[in-house]
Scaffold this active site. Sequence first.
Site, short mmCIF file in Angstrom:
data_model
loop_
_atom_site.label_atom_id
_atom_site.label_comp_id
_atom_site.label_asym_id
_atom_site.label_seq_id
_atom_site.Cartn_x
_atom_site.Cartn_y
_atom_site.Cartn_z
N THR A 133 70.18 59.94 -40.63
CA THR A 133 70.13 60.32 -42.05
C THR A 133 68.86 59.76 -42.69
OG1 THR A 133 72.53 60.42 -42.22
CG2 THR A 133 71.33 60.04 -44.26
N SER A 173 64.87 60.68 -44.90
CA SER A 173 63.73 61.60 -44.91
C SER A 173 63.05 61.70 -43.54
CB SER A 173 62.71 61.16 -45.97
OG SER A 173 62.32 59.82 -45.75
N ALA A 224 64.96 54.00 -40.26
CA ALA A 224 65.30 52.62 -40.60
C ALA A 224 64.53 52.22 -41.84
CB ALA A 224 64.95 51.68 -39.44
N LYS A 227 69.20 48.95 -42.15
CA LYS A 227 69.44 50.37 -42.42
C LYS A 227 70.41 50.50 -43.60
CE LYS A 227 70.26 53.43 -39.34
NZ LYS A 227 69.47 54.39 -40.15
N GLU A 278 76.44 55.84 -39.64
CA GLU A 278 75.33 55.65 -38.70
C GLU A 278 75.72 54.65 -37.62
OE1 GLU A 278 71.59 56.60 -41.71
OE2 GLU A 278 72.28 54.55 -41.53
C1 5RP Z 1 70.16 55.91 -44.31
C2 5RP Z 1 69.23 55.12 -43.50
C3 5RP Z 1 67.86 55.67 -43.30
O1 5RP Z 1 67.64 55.82 -41.95
C4 5RP Z 1 66.86 54.71 -43.89
O2 5RP Z 1 67.19 54.52 -45.26
C5 5RP Z 1 65.44 55.24 -43.77
O3 5RP Z 1 65.28 56.35 -44.59
P1 5RP Z 1 63.92 57.14 -44.66
O4 5RP Z 1 63.72 57.79 -43.35
O5 5RP Z 1 64.15 58.13 -45.78
O6 5RP Z 1 62.82 56.17 -45.00
O7 5RP Z 1 69.53 54.07 -43.00
O8 5RP Z 1 71.38 55.25 -44.50
#
Ligand code: 5RP
Length: 231
Positions: free
Chosen positions: A28, A30, A86, A97, A106
């Site tokens: 999950t 971006s 992450a 995370k 996750e």
């Molecule tokens: C979601 C997460 C995401 O992997 C983490 O927040 C990184 O997000 P992004 O790829 O948007 O920087 O742990 O719960």
Amino acid sequence: MSAEDQKRICGVAAAALVEDGMLVGLGTGSTAKHFVDALAARMVKEGLKIRAVSTSTVTEDQARALGIPLLTLDEVETIDLTVDGADEIGPGLSLIKGGGGALLREKLVWEASRRCVVIADAAKHVVRLGKFPLPVEVVAFGHTGTSRRLFDALAECDIGAAPRLRSRDGRPFITDSGNVIYDIACGVIEDPSALADALKSVTGVVEHGLFLDLADEVLIGTDSGVDRRSP
Ligand code: 5RP
């Protein structure tokens, strides 16, 4: 290269690791979104056949829209490969995370996986974990009292931070599993493993965002391409 481009090249590189017939865990955030796009593109271009388990309703919606066949975690035993983002990547591929609020699902998907690959832009790499506020998922019932006990547990780990209830549009943020999240600005986490144990010992805490000894490999996007690192 922009952070977004770094995320995209990692997503594409991770999609290249997927083999025909695999059961794939979809992360999950971006960065994971780029992975899911790249995976779907391979299914269309190469006829790659996979099935997937999602870590959130957001990713589930994306995967469904792209025609990726989905199973629930209860329908599977072992996932071949999970790819996820992450918020921080520290020593030994220890991670924070949960910035996107999907940490519980996750972790459940990661723990069911034979191999877990993290994809991230270069800014996520840190010398010590703790600058990014650590998300902790807490049962909504009685969460204010749980946050007080969390404060005490943190103090025992020499962390003097007050857990902050995550909100969205002026209301508590509710996770896919119906819980709330407290974010903790720990500062440098001297002993992630001791902190993980202390957090799990608090009644009402469902899960925390420390992912320790779970990542098998990290793909980091840099200006010169994708840098692969193992613990
Ligand atoms: C979601 C997460 C995401 O992997 C983490 O927040 C990184 O997000 P992004 O790829 O948007 O920087 O742990 O719960």
